[in-house]
Design a protein around this motif. Structure first.
Motif, short mmCIF file in Angstrom:
data_model
loop_
_atom_site.label_atom_id
_atom_site.label_comp_id
_atom_site.label_asym_id
_atom_site.label_seq_id
_atom_site.Cartn_x
_atom_site.Cartn_y
_atom_site.Cartn_z
N VAL A 29 0.89 -1.30 -0.09
CA VAL A 29 -0.01 0.06 -0.07
C VAL A 29 0.91 1.21 0.11
CG1 VAL A 29 -1.58 1.45 1.46
CG2 VAL A 29 -2.00 -0.99 1.09
N LEU A 30 1.81 1.31 0.72
CA LEU A 30 2.77 2.34 0.96
C LEU A 30 3.98 2.87 -0.06
CD1 LEU A 30 3.34 2.23 4.80
CD2 LEU A 30 1.93 3.70 3.89
N MET A 31 4.33 1.73 -0.58
CA MET A 31 5.17 1.66 -1.41
C MET A 31 4.68 1.95 -2.97
SD MET A 31 8.32 -0.15 0.36
CE MET A 31 9.56 0.40 -0.89
N HIS A 32 3.94 1.09 -3.26
CA HIS A 32 3.31 0.58 -4.64
C HIS A 32 2.00 0.97 -5.02
CE1 HIS A 32 7.22 -1.73 -5.17
NE2 HIS A 32 6.81 -2.42 -4.21
N ASN A 33 1.27 1.55 -3.95
CA ASN A 33 0.13 2.21 -4.05
C ASN A 33 -1.10 1.17 -4.57
OD1 ASN A 33 -1.83 4.13 -3.72
ND2 ASN A 33 -1.44 5.05 -5.63
N THR A 34 -1.04 -0.12 -4.09
CA THR A 34 -1.77 -1.41 -4.36
C THR A 34 -2.52 -1.72 -3.35
OG1 THR A 34 -0.07 -2.93 -4.17
CG2 THR A 34 -0.42 -1.92 -6.42
N ALA A 35 -3.90 -2.01 -3.62
CA ALA A 35 -4.73 -2.63 -2.41
C ALA A 35 -4.29 -3.89 -2.07
CB ALA A 35 -6.05 -2.42 -2.86
N PRO A 36 -4.52 -4.13 -0.56
CA PRO A 36 -4.23 -5.54 -0.15
C PRO A 36 -5.26 -6.44 -0.61
CG PRO A 36 -4.77 -4.12 1.60
CD PRO A 36 -4.93 -3.30 0.37
N ASP A 37 -4.95 -7.78 -0.38
CA ASP A 37 -5.98 -8.95 -0.56
C ASP A 37 -6.82 -8.77 0.79
OD1 ASP A 37 -7.35 -11.04 -1.16
OD2 ASP A 37 -5.78 -12.53 -0.58
N TRP A 38 -8.08 -8.21 0.49
CA TRP A 38 -9.20 -8.10 1.62
C TRP A 38 -9.65 -9.24 2.33
CZ3 TRP A 38 -8.84 -3.67 3.98
CH2 TRP A 38 -8.55 -2.41 3.10
N LEU A 39 -9.76 -10.35 1.24
CA LEU A 39 -10.14 -11.65 1.84
C LEU A 39 -9.15 -12.18 3.07
CD1 LEU A 39 -12.31 -13.93 2.07
CD2 LEU A 39 -11.19 -14.90 0.02
N HIS A 40 -7.80 -12.13 2.59
CA HIS A 40 -6.69 -12.73 3.42
C HIS A 40 -6.99 -11.93 4.76
CE1 HIS A 40 -2.72 -14.77 3.48
NE2 HIS A 40 -3.18 -14.56 4.48
N LEU A 41 -7.00 -10.40 4.49
CA LEU A 41 -7.13 -9.54 5.67
C LEU A 41 -8.09 -10.05 6.76
CD1 LEU A 41 -5.84 -6.22 4.53
CD2 LEU A 41 -4.62 -7.80 6.01
N LEU A 42 -9.37 -10.34 6.28
CA LEU A 42 -10.56 -10.69 6.81
C LEU A 42 -10.27 -12.16 7.50
CD1 LEU A 42 -13.56 -10.17 7.55
CD2 LEU A 42 -14.08 -11.22 5.40
N LEU A 43 -9.87 -12.62 6.83
CA LEU A 43 -9.38 -14.08 7.48
C LEU A 43 -8.50 -14.11 8.68
CD1 LEU A 43 -9.08 -16.58 4.32
CD2 LEU A 43 -11.05 -16.45 6.19
N ILE A 44 -7.40 -13.35 8.68
CA ILE A 44 -6.56 -12.99 9.63
C ILE A 44 -7.33 -12.40 10.94
CG2 ILE A 44 -4.55 -11.71 10.27
CD1 ILE A 44 -3.22 -12.14 7.41
N GLY A 45 -8.18 -11.29 10.48
CA GLY A 45 -8.74 -10.75 11.55
C GLY A 45 -9.74 -11.72 12.18
N CYS A 46 -10.56 -12.57 11.74
CA CYS A 46 -11.41 -13.55 12.26
C CYS A 46 -10.66 -14.29 12.91
CB CYS A 46 -12.05 -14.24 11.11
SG CYS A 46 -13.38 -13.23 10.30
#
Length: 72
Positions: A29-46
């Motif tokens: 996000v910070l260096m390449h201005n691309t969005a992260p994989d939201w599904l993977h982030l959601l799974l980590i959060g859950c």
């Protein structure tokens, strides 16, 4: 992380190590201005939320035992 060379090895490390994925997502996000994989982030959060709930329930159930164990 991306300097591993082999894309399959990179994906395996990112899939198995949640901290590596989170740090790589920040970097993307910070260096390449691309969005992260939201599904993977959601799974980590859950998964993290489930671990916190289990820990709280275990601490409530065994708090007296742990207190006695710490004192003796």
């Amino acid at each position: 992380m991306r300097a591993l060379g082999d894309p399959d090895k990179t994906e395996l490390v990112l899939a198995l190590n949640p901290l590596a994925f989170i740090l790589d997502a920040y970097r993307q996000v910070l260096m390449h201005n691309t969005a992260p994989d939201w599904l993977h982030l959601l799974l980590i959060g859950c998964g993290s939320a489930v671990l916190v709930v289990i820990t709280v329930l275990l601490m409530r159930r065994f708090s007296q035992y742990l207190a006695l164990r710490a004192l003796s």
